[in-house]
Design an enzyme around this catalytic site. Sequence first.
Site, PDB file in Angstrom:
ATOM      1  N   LEU A 275      -1.148  -8.464  -0.682  1.00 34.12           N
ATOM      2  CA  LEU A 275      -1.670  -7.882  -1.916  1.00 34.12           C
ATOM      3  C   LEU A 275      -0.664  -6.984  -2.623  1.00 34.12           C
ATOM      4  O   LEU A 275      -0.743  -6.790  -3.832  1.00 34.12           O
ATOM      5  CB  LEU A 275      -2.932  -7.056  -1.616  1.00 34.12           C
ATOM      6  CG  LEU A 275      -4.077  -7.801  -0.944  1.00 34.12           C
ATOM      7  CD1 LEU A 275      -5.194  -6.845  -0.599  1.00 34.12           C
ATOM      8  CD2 LEU A 275      -4.583  -8.923  -1.837  1.00 34.12           C
ATOM      9  N   GLN A 277       3.300  -4.429  -2.062  1.00 39.22           N
ATOM     10  CA  GLN A 277       4.435  -3.993  -1.258  1.00 39.22           C
ATOM     11  C   GLN A 277       4.952  -2.683  -1.831  1.00 39.22           C
ATOM     12  O   GLN A 277       5.010  -2.510  -3.046  1.00 39.22           O
ATOM     13  CB  GLN A 277       5.545  -5.056  -1.304  1.00 39.22           C
ATOM     14  CG  GLN A 277       6.692  -4.755  -0.373  1.00 39.22           C
ATOM     15  CD  GLN A 277       7.513  -6.012  -0.094  1.00 39.22           C
ATOM     16  OE1 GLN A 277       7.106  -7.112  -0.457  1.00 39.22           O
ATOM     17  NE2 GLN A 277       8.650  -5.846   0.547  1.00 39.22           N
ATOM     18  N   CYS A 279       7.559   1.118  -0.769  1.00 38.86           N
ATOM     19  CA  CYS A 279       8.784   1.559  -0.083  1.00 38.86           C
ATOM     20  C   CYS A 279       8.637   1.497   1.429  1.00 38.86           C
ATOM     21  O   CYS A 279       9.609   1.274   2.149  1.00 38.86           O
ATOM     22  CB  CYS A 279       9.106   3.004  -0.476  1.00 38.86           C
ATOM     23  SG  CYS A 279       9.385   3.231  -2.230  1.00 38.86           S
ATOM     24  N   PHE A 280       7.415   1.734   1.918  1.00 39.98           N
ATOM     25  CA  PHE A 280       7.252   1.938   3.356  1.00 39.98           C
ATOM     26  C   PHE A 280       6.449   0.842   4.052  1.00 39.98           C
ATOM     27  O   PHE A 280       6.141   0.957   5.233  1.00 39.98           O
ATOM     28  CB  PHE A 280       6.605   3.307   3.612  1.00 39.98           C
ATOM     29  CG  PHE A 280       7.376   4.428   2.977  1.00 39.98           C
ATOM     30  CD1 PHE A 280       8.635   4.768   3.448  1.00 39.98           C
ATOM     31  CD2 PHE A 280       6.861   5.122   1.888  1.00 39.98           C
ATOM     32  CE1 PHE A 280       9.364   5.789   2.858  1.00 39.98           C
ATOM     33  CE2 PHE A 280       7.587   6.144   1.291  1.00 39.98           C
ATOM     34  CZ  PHE A 280       8.843   6.479   1.775  1.00 39.98           C
ATOM     35  N   GLU A 282       3.698  -2.958   3.568  1.00 37.85           N
ATOM     36  CA  GLU A 282       2.972  -3.955   2.776  1.00 37.85           C
ATOM     37  C   GLU A 282       1.470  -3.754   2.954  1.00 37.85           C
ATOM     38  O   GLU A 282       1.026  -3.112   3.910  1.00 37.85           O
ATOM     39  CB  GLU A 282       3.343  -5.362   3.248  1.00 37.85           C
ATOM     40  CG  GLU A 282       4.828  -5.682   3.120  1.00 37.85           C
ATOM     41  CD  GLU A 282       5.221  -6.977   3.813  1.00 37.85           C
ATOM     42  OE1 GLU A 282       6.337  -7.444   3.540  1.00 37.85           O
ATOM     43  OE2 GLU A 282       4.425  -7.510   4.632  1.00 37.85           O
ATOM     44  N   ASP A 388      -0.439  13.089  -2.011  1.00 40.47           N
ATOM     45  CA  ASP A 388       0.105  11.980  -2.815  1.00 40.47           C
ATOM     46  C   ASP A 388      -0.984  11.394  -3.712  1.00 40.47           C
ATOM     47  O   ASP A 388      -1.230  10.189  -3.721  1.00 40.47           O
ATOM     48  CB  ASP A 388       0.683  10.909  -1.885  1.00 40.47           C
ATOM     49  CG  ASP A 388       1.581   9.916  -2.629  1.00 40.47           C
ATOM     50  OD1 ASP A 388       1.898  10.172  -3.805  1.00 40.47           O
ATOM     51  OD2 ASP A 388       1.948   8.894  -2.032  1.00 40.47           O
TER      52      ASP A 388
END
EC number: 2.7.10.2
Length: 535
Positions: A275, A277, A279-280, A282, A388
């Site tokens: 679904l 992707q 930086c860290f 998927e 975040d």
Amino acid sequence: MGSNKSKPKDASQRRRSLEPSENVHGAGGAFPASQTPSKPASADGHRGPSAAFVPPAAEPKLFGGFNSSDTVTSPQRAGPLAGGVTTFVALYDYESRTETDLSFKKGERLQIVNNTEGDWWLAHSLSTGQTGYIPSNYVAPSDSIQAEEWYFGKITRRESERLLLNAENPRGTFLVRESETTKGAYCLSVSDFDNAKGLNVKHYKIRKLDSGGFYITSRTQFNSLQQLVAYYSKHADGLCHRLTTVCPTSKPQTQGLAKDAWEIPRESLRLEVKLGQGCFGEVWMGTWNGTTRVAIKTLKPGTMSPEAFLQEAQVMKKLRHEKLVQLYAVVSEEPIYIVTEYMNKGSLLDFLKGETGKYLRLPQLVDMSAQIASGMAYVERMNYVHRDLRAANILVGENLVCKVADFGLARLIEDNEYTARQGAKFPIKWTAPEAALYGRFTIKSDVWSFGILLTELTTKGRVPYPGMVNREVLDQVERGYRMPCPPECPESLHDLMCQCWRKEPEERPTFEYLQAFLEDYFTSTEPQYQPGENL
């Protein structure tokens, strides 16, 4: 009715003379019926008629979840029961997910074998004779008010309006809930329609007699809530409309995947559709145990310490609120897998930028922001910090339901480029200056991020501080620069954003305040709102 599980029965009414004590409030529709194109949603898992809201979104891009604590979209039933009640009735169908689960159908009677504690109970079906574990939020004591399809328990007035203000609900769609203001009393919430207000909701207080009866107006009294509902299903008798249809609602998510399914083997998961992707890692749509649709976040090895993650996950799984993504299960060895419930509309950011975004107007966007504030108010009460908060980490389901995802994970990331709070991987444009410069992440830095998220909503997903690079943003914000009011956005909403961006963290509002302000926005702050081209 939405289903025939608990059609009200005919009842005899007791009539006594008491002082009138009628309490009627009208709630204007936060979603004017003419503003949102409607399309039938999937009826899968619904207790009533299928809901409708907006055109289909673009491909889903992220994952989501559900839980229930303070306020709930699905009815909130009683938890562990006193008094030795052991016979329960099923409120929904349930398909077993493991060999130790028990499948059952809505309306089936079940005998509880062990005590009624925890999220999964050992039960014996009086219909099939089989025994197994059942999700405790799928049943209610037999012959109790909790077993009635129209009883929604402890949901808020605002949440009842969110459910009833669906353009597909016929006039007279209703639910009964606990009163928020009077202990021991109930409230009957009914959808209505008129040319002046459009779709709206009326709330009637149901008062309790010392003798145990119930009444809305003292001239018409009833032995039970069931009798009251049966009577007003035949006669309006002072209500805006007779009761016609039980308010439809989604089947709730279970608390966890199954009994004792927390640290699960990697082999029990099948990754099916990628679904998104980042930086860290998927995000995948997948299946657990060959039976259950889930979302799976896979983290790149080295992103965080498995030991630290497992410790934090123990805290995260205890955070239970309907506007937070519930953590279902984990694979705790690298590569770490985080398993949550799958949510079909994807991330709020993709949703806003997709085909659906152009149809959304301020009432829908403010309601979505109120839901996010509700989830974050729970985080605030639990003394937790998200770190975040942005549209990419909010997930969207049917009927514009929004839930906060990825709370607490940012603290665990060990990537040097991220921990230095510089470079492309760190979300500097959403981060409060004291957090970006000195690493002081608190619930008040989350409030700053929420103000930025409000700009994402009102600009349909535009990147904050357009035309500015990260370093420039940090410098300008330190010097007192704040983003101007987005086009068509009311000044009152921009003023709320600016309150979130006050330099001193303690001067920023609480999420509790933000939730209340946004929930009442169109009655208290902008009652004269008229839809524009984009908002």
